[in-house]
Design an enzyme around this catalytic site. Structure first.
Site, PDB file in Angstrom:
ATOM      1  N   LYS A 151     109.507  53.371 -33.642  1.00  0.00           N
ATOM      2  CA  LYS A 151     109.639  54.582 -32.955  1.00  0.00           C
ATOM      3  C   LYS A 151     109.298  54.312 -31.475  1.00  0.00           C
ATOM      4  O   LYS A 151     108.263  53.690 -31.211  1.00  0.00           O
ATOM      5  CB  LYS A 151     108.762  55.485 -33.544  1.00  0.00           C
ATOM      6  CG  LYS A 151     109.033  56.230 -34.843  1.00  0.00           C
ATOM      7  CD  LYS A 151     110.322  56.883 -34.854  1.00  0.00           C
ATOM      8  CE  LYS A 151     110.784  57.117 -36.290  1.00  0.00           C
ATOM      9  NZ  LYS A 151     112.025  57.865 -36.213  1.00  0.00           N
ATOM     10  N   LYS A 263     122.135  61.232 -42.307  1.00  0.00           N
ATOM     11  CA  LYS A 263     121.083  61.534 -43.226  1.00  0.00           C
ATOM     12  C   LYS A 263     121.583  62.715 -44.292  1.00  0.00           C
ATOM     13  O   LYS A 263     121.686  63.650 -43.975  1.00  0.00           O
ATOM     14  CB  LYS A 263     119.870  62.425 -42.440  1.00  0.00           C
ATOM     15  CG  LYS A 263     119.197  61.260 -41.479  1.00  0.00           C
ATOM     16  CD  LYS A 263     117.945  61.931 -40.871  1.00  0.00           C
ATOM     17  CE  LYS A 263     117.127  61.044 -40.169  1.00  0.00           C
ATOM     18  NZ  LYS A 263     117.350  59.913 -39.356  1.00  0.00           N
TER      19      LYS A 263
END
Ligand SMILES: O=C(O)CCC(=O)C1=CC=C[C@@H](O)[C@@H]1C(=O)O
Ligand SMILES: [Mg+2]
Length: 333
Positions: A151, A263
């Protein structure tokens, strides 16, 4: 056909909260649903919203479930509004699970092929933002992971670039690293990251592949990301920009041909997702919404069938939750 419908909301606290440029995520909320047909066949589904990605939120999903009768028909399952993509995924997965496991193919055409083997996939593991990544990767590497996602866009860019250079020198060769900004970079920072990644390739002492930079800019900056995708060798992957099927189709129609992070848990109807992927042959990376095994199974079945170019799926189980999942699920019901 009618099905007895039951549902249970759940909350699961992350062992390590997830820090991204969206903020800090402490607890995963969701709903487990169960369909039972009149012959006793059972189909399980999971509704796992991520409202800051554009799906409905937990309360909206619960309200939808609460207003349904105890017995629901096929028509109800296939007419869930597009504003409730996580509900579409949960109910439709339960429907296909019921039909494919116990009762042959649905009468709505070919169900997603549920028989494919998720073991044929490789998995990517998530590294925490900031300096912690320099420690965490080793245990995951020993656990067999060779693709990691880190991240970025959480700490000041100069600090993250410093850590990145140390990470690039530390990770073993043939490791693949993905960088996920969650839309948190400025246009200048995105250029700096992509330029740095491109220049990593010229450093012969390093044998690290930066597989892609995920969602460098916010969803409203599509044109800038399309332009950036033509300026650097390092690929760009859209995630938040393609969170729902509607957005996925829109970005494809606006010319996006690099990577799509999908997703399944929040994109919407698995049946319609499958049609889109087969028709448009997109370069998809399937990604978790930190669901339980109930949502993960249909999501991975779609990944097995629809992944191209053997990209690792973002379903590395980094022990995000403390409790043993199977026991926790049994206690829930
Ligand atoms: O895709 C992966 O590698 C793991 C899942 C993952 O990174 C995410 C799941 C859900 C919300 C986000 O914070 C994050 C993402 O941005 O992709
Ligand atoms: Mg992402």
């Amino acid at each position: 056909m009618h099905y007895q419908f039951q549902f249970r909301p759940y909350q699961r606290r992350f062992v390590r909260s997830l820090t991204t440029s969206h903020g800090v995520w402490e607890t995963r909320e969701g709903i487990i649903l169960k369909l039972t047909n009149d012959l006793g066949g059972v189909g399980w589904g999971e509704i796992a919203p991520i409202s800051w990605f554009g799906s409905e939120n937990q309360e909206e999903a619960l309200s939808f479930c609460r207003q349904l009768p105890e017995a629901i028909a096929d028509e109800t399952i296939f007419s869930i509004p597009d504003e409730l993509p996580a509900c579409q995924f949960g109910f439709e997965s339960a429907f296909w699970g019921l039909r494919a496991e116990n009762w042959g193919l649905g009468d709505k055409g070919v169900s997603p092929t549920l028989s494919l083997n998720p073991k044929s996939l490789t998995y990517s593991a998530l590294l925490p933002a900031g300096e912690d990544a320099l420690e965490v990767w080793r245990t995951l590497w020993q656990g067999g992971y060779r693709t990691f996602k880190w991240k970025i866009g959480v700490y000041p860019v100069t600090e993250e670039l410093r850590i990145f250079k140390r990470l690039a020198q530390t990770l073993p060769s043939l490791t693949k690293l993905r960088l996920d900004a969650n839309g948190g970079l400025s246009y200048e920072e995105a250029n700096l990251w992509l330029w740095t990644c491109d220049n990593l390739k010229t450093d012969s002492t390093l044998n690290l592949e930066i597989e892609f930079v995920e969602q460098p800019l916010s969803v409203d900056k599509f044109d800038s990301m399309l332009e950036l995708s033509h300026c650097y060798h390092t690929p760009i992957a859209l995630d938040e920009s393609v969170a729902t099927l509607h957005q996925l189709v829109a970005c494809y129609q606006k010319g996006w041909r690099e990577i799509f992070v999908i997703k399944p848990g929040i994109v919407g109807s698995p049946f319609r997702l499958r049609q889109f992927c087969l028709e448009c042959e997109v370069d998809a990376v399937f990604s978790s919404v930190f669901e339980t095994s109930i949502g993960r199974k249909p999501a991975l079945q779609l990944a097995v069938e629809l992944s191209r170019y053997n990209r690792a799926v973002g379903f590395g189980v980094n022990h995000f939750f403390a409790e043993e999942e199977e026991i926790w699920l049994e206690n829930l019901w």
